[in-house]
Design an enzyme around this catalytic site. Structure first.
Site, PDB file in Angstrom:
ATOM      1  N   HIS A  18      26.419   4.834  21.906  1.00 68.19           N
ATOM      2  CA  HIS A  18      26.954   5.681  20.836  1.00 68.19           C
ATOM      3  C   HIS A  18      26.961   7.170  21.251  1.00 68.19           C
ATOM      4  O   HIS A  18      28.002   7.822  21.281  1.00 68.19           O
ATOM      5  CB  HIS A  18      26.103   5.537  19.564  1.00 68.19           C
ATOM      6  CG  HIS A  18      25.954   4.142  19.057  1.00 68.19           C
ATOM      7  ND1 HIS A  18      27.005   3.389  18.563  1.00 68.19           N
ATOM      8  CD2 HIS A  18      24.842   3.356  18.950  1.00 68.19           C
ATOM      9  CE1 HIS A  18      26.548   2.206  18.168  1.00 68.19           C
ATOM     10  NE2 HIS A  18      25.250   2.152  18.384  1.00 68.19           N
TER      11      HIS A  18
HETATM   12  O1  RIB Z   1      24.688   4.769  14.582  1.00 64.95           O
HETATM   13  C1  RIB Z   1      24.338   5.209  15.868  1.00 64.95           C
HETATM   14  C2  RIB Z   1      23.653   6.527  15.810  1.00 64.95           C
HETATM   15  O2  RIB Z   1      22.450   6.415  15.074  1.00 64.95           O
HETATM   16  C3  RIB Z   1      23.234   7.044  17.201  1.00 64.95           C
HETATM   17  O3  RIB Z   1      23.253   8.441  17.201  1.00 64.95           O
HETATM   18  C4  RIB Z   1      21.833   6.554  17.332  1.00 64.95           C
HETATM   19  O4  RIB Z   1      21.041   7.371  18.202  1.00 64.95           O
HETATM   20  C5  RIB Z   1      21.349   6.692  15.925  1.00 64.95           C
HETATM   21  O5  RIB Z   1      20.949   8.042  15.744  1.00 64.95           O
END
Ligand code: RIB
Ligand code: CA
Length: 377
Positions: free
Chosen positions: A288
């Site tokens: 992500h």
């Molecule tokens: O949904 C994914 C996000 O939420 C990413 O930034 C992960 O690190 C969590 O913070």
């Protein structure tokens, strides 16, 4: 360049659009029904000779750790400050984790300024079940020698942005509490911020509820303040990040390289792979936050599309949902019946407030990430 997206092909798109124009109904399509923008659209990005100046707001966090390492090993980016926030784990872990990560990366000169311990108005929800109790997969790294900056996250963001109007991109890869706090404390700063680049949101379902992505779920009110700010926004959401999955063979490449960054990244990813349950027949870790950083280094790794996005803040089941329109009319929920003579259901003109990443090339992403983490510094 091989994009993955859920959009229909051109013929289907035109057929569906025609039907929509005739029927006036919202196309009930699986995913965004529009052609991806042409690949040759140039996006502003940094270069080693003129790096993009960024402030990185983060909740490390196992994928944040990979993102921070990538940012610190990319000459196209100049990290002016790192501002930890509570999210994946509480601030009393994300702050020392950020210090540990810049020490491992050999970048102790980058100021790390403590941000918010709690969301604006809600109780904190964390994700230790993914990130481990300490936020780094449970991997124990030495206590950091360097200390946090004397300034708070809010103060350092305001100081750096005001000293460099139009120059600073704020990259937020955790809940948006720090950013919203800056905007509330100093509304006049918004036009001085070059842009927000966010890991967050989703136009195709959430990951902590069916409606909401984690970062926007933790602090929906903060996310709404950011999307209402008027600052140019790039939203890198689950629509693309769920397609960029680190696999066993790539973890082995990290483990095989002999430098402190890849060794640390390999340990954190190995620990995470053993924690999260296998998806179907293999265990993978979604990139992500690293994809969000990569989109700054090489904007062509994602395809962007203008949207109007609003954040749900009053839903009992949907708080933090990012509701995205790629065309009008924009409709709010029907008003409650009050007995007043029939009023038209209000609709709003479509005015895009962000570019949403709707397509991604995972192979291009890993061709960028792995050499930068495994190279000997
Ligand atoms: O949904 C994914 C996000 O939420 C990413 O930034 C992960 O690190 C969590 O913070
Ligand atoms: Ca994060």
């Amino acid at each position: 360049m091989r994009f993955q997206s859920q959009s229909l092909n051109r013929r289907e798109f035109l057929r569906t659009s025609a039907a929509t124009l005739v029927a006036g109904t919202w196309p009930a399509l699986a995913g965004p029904a529009f052609p991806l923008p042409e690949k040759n659209v140039r996006y502003t990005s940094g270069s080693p000779s003129k790096p993009q100046r960024i402030i990185l707001d983060t909740d490390p966090g196992v994928d944040d750790a990979i993102a921070i390492f990538l940012a610190l090993r990319s000459p196209e980016l100049q990290v002016e400050a790192i501002t930890p926030v509570s999210g994946n784990v509480p601030l009393h872990f994300t702050l020392p984790n950020a210090l540990r990560l810049i020490e491992i990366a050999g970048r102790p000169e980058i100021p790390v300024a403590a941000g918010a311990a709690l969301p604006l108005v809600r109780r904190l929800v964390t994700a230790a079940y993914v990130h481990g109790n300490n936020g780094l997969g449970g991997v124990e790294f030495p206590e950091p020698k360097i200390k946090p900056a004397a300034e708070s996250a809010t103060d350092i963001i305001r100081r750096i942005v005001r000293a460099n109007p139009g120059e600073i991109t704020i990259v937020a890869i955790g809940p948006l509490t720090n950013i919203a706090t800056v905007l509330k404390a100093d509304p006049a700063i918004a036009p001085m911020i070059k842009s927000f680049v966010l890991m967050g949101g989703s136009l195709s379902g959430g990951n902590i509820t069916p409606a909401a992505e984690f970062n926007f779920y933790v602090d929906p009110e903060a996310a709404r303040i950011v999307f209402d700010s008027g600052v140019p926004i790039t939203m890198v959401g689950l629509d693309v990040t769920n397609k960029v999955l680190l696999r066993e063979s790539q973890v082995r490449k990290l483990e095989a390289a002999q430098n402190p960054v890849s060794q640390a990244a390999g340990k954190i990813m190995r620990a995470t792979m053993s924690r999260i349950k296998p998806t179907k027949d293999e265990t993978v870790v979604a990139m992500h936050d690293p994809l969000t950083i990569a989109s700054l280094i090489d904007p062509s790794v994602v395809a962007l599309k203008d949207h109007y996005v609003q954040i749900e803040t009053s839903g009992e089941m949907t708080a933090g949902m990012s509701v995205g329109y790629y065309r009008g009319p924009v409709r709010r929920s029907p008003p409650m019946e009050t007995g007043i003579p029939e009023e038209p259901i209000p609709t709003e003109e479509y005015k895009p407030n962000c570019k949403v990443a709707v397509g991604v090339d995972p192979d291009q992403f890993f061709r960028l990430l792995l050499p930068r983490l495994t190279a000997n510094a």
